[in-house]
Write a protein that holds these residues in place. Structure first.
Motif, PDB file in Angstrom:
ATOM      1  N   VAL A 258       0.840  -1.201   0.000  1.00 28.08           N
ATOM      2  CA  VAL A 258       0.000   0.000   0.000  1.00 28.08           C
ATOM      3  C   VAL A 258       0.873   1.249   0.000  1.00 28.08           C
ATOM      4  O   VAL A 258       0.594   2.213  -0.721  1.00 28.08           O
ATOM      5  CB  VAL A 258      -0.968  -0.013   1.206  1.00 28.08           C
ATOM      6  CG1 VAL A 258      -1.679   1.317   1.366  1.00 28.08           C
ATOM      7  CG2 VAL A 258      -1.973  -1.146   1.066  1.00 28.08           C
ATOM      8  N   LEU A 259       1.933   1.236   0.775  1.00 28.02           N
ATOM      9  CA  LEU A 259       2.834   2.387   0.862  1.00 28.02           C
ATOM     10  C   LEU A 259       3.498   2.702  -0.481  1.00 28.02           C
ATOM     11  O   LEU A 259       3.722   3.861  -0.813  1.00 28.02           O
ATOM     12  CB  LEU A 259       3.893   2.134   1.940  1.00 28.02           C
ATOM     13  CG  LEU A 259       4.821   3.279   2.292  1.00 28.02           C
ATOM     14  CD1 LEU A 259       4.027   4.401   2.957  1.00 28.02           C
ATOM     15  CD2 LEU A 259       5.918   2.802   3.214  1.00 28.02           C
ATOM     16  N   THR A 260       3.787   1.670  -1.256  1.00 30.04           N
ATOM     17  CA  THR A 260       4.449   1.864  -2.553  1.00 30.04           C
ATOM     18  C   THR A 260       3.462   1.869  -3.718  1.00 30.04           C
ATOM     19  O   THR A 260       3.867   1.746  -4.868  1.00 30.04           O
ATOM     20  CB  THR A 260       5.499   0.760  -2.792  1.00 30.04           C
ATOM     21  OG1 THR A 260       4.840  -0.506  -2.808  1.00 30.04           O
ATOM     22  CG2 THR A 260       6.588   0.805  -1.754  1.00 30.04           C
ATOM     23  N   PHE A 261       2.168   2.010  -3.386  1.00 36.34           N
ATOM     24  CA  PHE A 261       1.117   2.052  -4.406  1.00 36.34           C
ATOM     25  C   PHE A 261       1.120   0.812  -5.289  1.00 36.34           C
ATOM     26  O   PHE A 261       0.868   0.881  -6.492  1.00 36.34           O
ATOM     27  CB  PHE A 261       1.220   3.314  -5.261  1.00 36.34           C
ATOM     28  CG  PHE A 261       1.084   4.580  -4.471  1.00 36.34           C
ATOM     29  CD1 PHE A 261      -0.121   4.929  -3.895  1.00 36.34           C
ATOM     30  CD2 PHE A 261       2.180   5.404  -4.283  1.00 36.34           C
ATOM     31  CE1 PHE A 261      -0.246   6.091  -3.162  1.00 36.34           C
ATOM     32  CE2 PHE A 261       2.065   6.567  -3.550  1.00 36.34           C
ATOM     33  CZ  PHE A 261       0.845   6.918  -2.978  1.00 36.34           C
ATOM     34  N   GLY A 262       1.405  -0.338  -4.724  1.00 35.63           N
ATOM     35  CA  GLY A 262       1.348  -1.603  -5.440  1.00 35.63           C
ATOM     36  C   GLY A 262       2.620  -2.015  -6.138  1.00 35.63           C
ATOM     37  O   GLY A 262       2.708  -3.127  -6.665  1.00 35.63           O
ATOM     38  N   LEU A 263       3.618  -1.149  -6.175  1.00 34.56           N
ATOM     39  CA  LEU A 263       4.856  -1.491  -6.878  1.00 34.56           C
ATOM     40  C   LEU A 263       5.636  -2.607  -6.189  1.00 34.56           C
ATOM     41  O   LEU A 263       6.443  -3.287  -6.823  1.00 34.56           O
ATOM     42  CB  LEU A 263       5.740  -0.250  -7.043  1.00 34.56           C
ATOM     43  CG  LEU A 263       5.216   0.782  -8.030  1.00 34.56           C
ATOM     44  CD1 LEU A 263       6.120   1.996  -8.049  1.00 34.56           C
ATOM     45  CD2 LEU A 263       5.089   0.190  -9.419  1.00 34.56           C
ATOM     46  N   PHE A 264       5.400  -2.799  -4.891  1.00 31.06           N
ATOM     47  CA  PHE A 264       6.103  -3.873  -4.189  1.00 31.06           C
ATOM     48  C   PHE A 264       5.665  -5.245  -4.686  1.00 31.06           C
ATOM     49  O   PHE A 264       6.370  -6.231  -4.474  1.00 31.06           O
ATOM     50  CB  PHE A 264       5.897  -3.757  -2.681  1.00 31.06           C
ATOM     51  CG  PHE A 264       6.839  -4.613  -1.888  1.00 31.06           C
ATOM     52  CD1 PHE A 264       8.170  -4.268  -1.770  1.00 31.06           C
ATOM     53  CD2 PHE A 264       6.407  -5.792  -1.292  1.00 31.06           C
ATOM     54  CE1 PHE A 264       9.050  -5.063  -1.071  1.00 31.06           C
ATOM     55  CE2 PHE A 264       7.283  -6.591  -0.583  1.00 31.06           C
ATOM     56  CZ  PHE A 264       8.609  -6.223  -0.472  1.00 31.06           C
ATOM     57  N   LEU A 265       4.532  -5.326  -5.369  1.00 29.71           N
ATOM     58  CA  LEU A 265       4.102  -6.596  -5.941  1.00 29.71           C
ATOM     59  C   LEU A 265       5.092  -7.103  -6.990  1.00 29.71           C
ATOM     60  O   LEU A 265       5.214  -8.313  -7.202  1.00 29.71           O
ATOM     61  CB  LEU A 265       2.706  -6.475  -6.545  1.00 29.71           C
ATOM     62  CG  LEU A 265       1.579  -6.278  -5.541  1.00 29.71           C
ATOM     63  CD1 LEU A 265       0.256  -6.071  -6.256  1.00 29.71           C
ATOM     64  CD2 LEU A 265       1.501  -7.442  -4.577  1.00 29.71           C
ATOM     65  N   LEU A 266       5.808  -6.191  -7.633  1.00 28.28           N
ATOM     66  CA  LEU A 266       6.863  -6.604  -8.566  1.00 28.28           C
ATOM     67  C   LEU A 266       7.973  -7.342  -7.825  1.00 28.28           C
ATOM     68  O   LEU A 266       8.534  -8.324  -8.325  1.00 28.28           O
ATOM     69  CB  LEU A 266       7.426  -5.396  -9.305  1.00 28.28           C
ATOM     70  CG  LEU A 266       6.461  -4.631 -10.205  1.00 28.28           C
ATOM     71  CD1 LEU A 266       7.125  -3.373 -10.734  1.00 28.28           C
ATOM     72  CD2 LEU A 266       5.992  -5.515 -11.333  1.00 28.28           C
ATOM     73  N   VAL A 267       8.283  -6.880  -6.627  1.00 25.75           N
ATOM     74  CA  VAL A 267       9.292  -7.544  -5.800  1.00 25.75           C
ATOM     75  C   VAL A 267       8.787  -8.919  -5.365  1.00 25.75           C
ATOM     76  O   VAL A 267       9.547  -9.894  -5.373  1.00 25.75           O
ATOM     77  CB  VAL A 267       9.651  -6.670  -4.576  1.00 25.75           C
ATOM     78  CG1 VAL A 267      10.580  -7.396  -3.632  1.00 25.75           C
ATOM     79  CG2 VAL A 267      10.263  -5.355  -5.035  1.00 25.75           C
ATOM     80  N   VAL A 268       7.508  -9.017  -5.023  1.00 18.19           N
ATOM     81  CA  VAL A 268       6.925 -10.309  -4.632  1.00 18.19           C
ATOM     82  C   VAL A 268       7.003 -11.285  -5.801  1.00 18.19           C
ATOM     83  O   VAL A 268       7.371 -12.454  -5.619  1.00 18.19           O
ATOM     84  CB  VAL A 268       5.471 -10.129  -4.140  1.00 18.19           C
ATOM     85  CG1 VAL A 268       4.782 -11.466  -3.955  1.00 18.19           C
ATOM     86  CG2 VAL A 268       5.436  -9.326  -2.849  1.00 18.19           C
ATOM     87  N   ASN A 269       6.693 -10.816  -7.015  1.00 24.16           N
ATOM     88  CA  ASN A 269       6.818 -11.679  -8.198  1.00 24.16           C
ATOM     89  C   ASN A 269       8.255 -12.161  -8.393  1.00 24.16           C
ATOM     90  O   ASN A 269       8.492 -13.327  -8.715  1.00 24.16           O
ATOM     91  CB  ASN A 269       6.359 -10.930  -9.448  1.00 24.16           C
ATOM     92  CG  ASN A 269       4.870 -10.849  -9.563  1.00 24.16           C
ATOM     93  OD1 ASN A 269       4.137 -11.602  -8.936  1.00 24.16           O
ATOM     94  ND2 ASN A 269       4.394  -9.908 -10.360  1.00 24.16           N
ATOM     95  N   ALA A 270       9.214 -11.264  -8.207  1.00 26.60           N
ATOM     96  CA  ALA A 270      10.624 -11.640  -8.357  1.00 26.60           C
ATOM     97  C   ALA A 270      11.025 -12.659  -7.299  1.00 26.60           C
ATOM     98  O   ALA A 270      11.752 -13.619  -7.591  1.00 26.60           O
ATOM     99  CB  ALA A 270      11.509 -10.407  -8.268  1.00 26.60           C
ATOM    100  N   LEU A 271      10.555 -12.470  -6.071  1.00 29.61           N
ATOM    101  CA  LEU A 271      10.880 -13.423  -5.004  1.00 29.61           C
ATOM    102  C   LEU A 271      10.290 -14.802  -5.273  1.00 29.61           C
ATOM    103  O   LEU A 271      10.926 -15.821  -4.986  1.00 29.61           O
ATOM    104  CB  LEU A 271      10.407 -12.885  -3.655  1.00 29.61           C
ATOM    105  CG  LEU A 271      11.142 -11.646  -3.144  1.00 29.61           C
ATOM    106  CD1 LEU A 271      10.495 -11.139  -1.859  1.00 29.61           C
ATOM    107  CD2 LEU A 271      12.610 -11.942  -2.930  1.00 29.61           C
ATOM    108  N   VAL A 272       9.091 -14.846  -5.826  1.00 28.19           N
ATOM    109  CA  VAL A 272       8.483 -16.137  -6.167  1.00 28.19           C
ATOM    110  C   VAL A 272       9.294 -16.822  -7.265  1.00 28.19           C
ATOM    111  O   VAL A 272       9.541 -18.037  -7.199  1.00 28.19           O
ATOM    112  CB  VAL A 272       7.003 -15.948  -6.572  1.00 28.19           C
ATOM    113  CG1 VAL A 272       6.432 -17.214  -7.170  1.00 28.19           C
ATOM    114  CG2 VAL A 272       6.176 -15.514  -5.376  1.00 28.19           C
TER     115      VAL A 272
END
Length: 133
Positions: free
Chosen positions: A65-79
């Motif tokens: 939420v703090l990064t306006f959803g951009l952290f989901l890119l990091v989650v994808n990379a971690l997966v």
């Protein structure tokens, strides 16, 4: 019963093709030692996206939420890195490669899936009709 199996196999094939094309585009950074590693990676990536990724999204929700959803890119990379860690013949050189490759794989899977898996209303992208403003 077989409708779900067909959909699963089609999505597995789309993920496998997307991973294979990503390994060609990122040829020095993503490698598969064998076809079995590619098939296993596609299966494990699908399972990780269905099971592990939602848990990671919930755990990192404040940061997302703090990064306006951009952290989901990091989650994808971690997966993607997690799958590369589990599959012996699948190698990803680093985090930044995983970040850009996961973005590439996601977009490519949507495009390929729209052509081959689509056809039913639940897999098509719905655009509302009417005025936008």
């Amino acid at each position: 019963m077989f409708e779900n199996l067909t959909s699963f196999l089609a999505q597995w094939a789309v993920t496998g093709v997307s991973l294979w094309i990503a390994s060609l585009v990122f040829s020095k950074s993503i490698r598969f030692d064998s076809t079995g590693a590619l098939v296993g990676s596609a299966l494990l990536l699908g399972l990780a996206n269905a099971l592990v990724k939602p848990l990671l999204i919930v755990l990192t929700l404040p940061l997302t939420v703090l990064t306006f959803g951009l952290f989901l890119l990091v989650v994808n990379a971690l997966v993607l890195l997690l799958v590369a860690w589990f599959i012996k013949g699948f190698k990803v050189s680093g985090f930044w490669t995983a970040l850009f490759a996961s973005l590439f794989i996601s977009i490519l899977s949507i495009i390929i899936g729209g052509f081959f898996v689509g056809g039913t209303p639940e897999t098509q992208i719905q655009v509302p009709s009417g005025t936008w403003l």
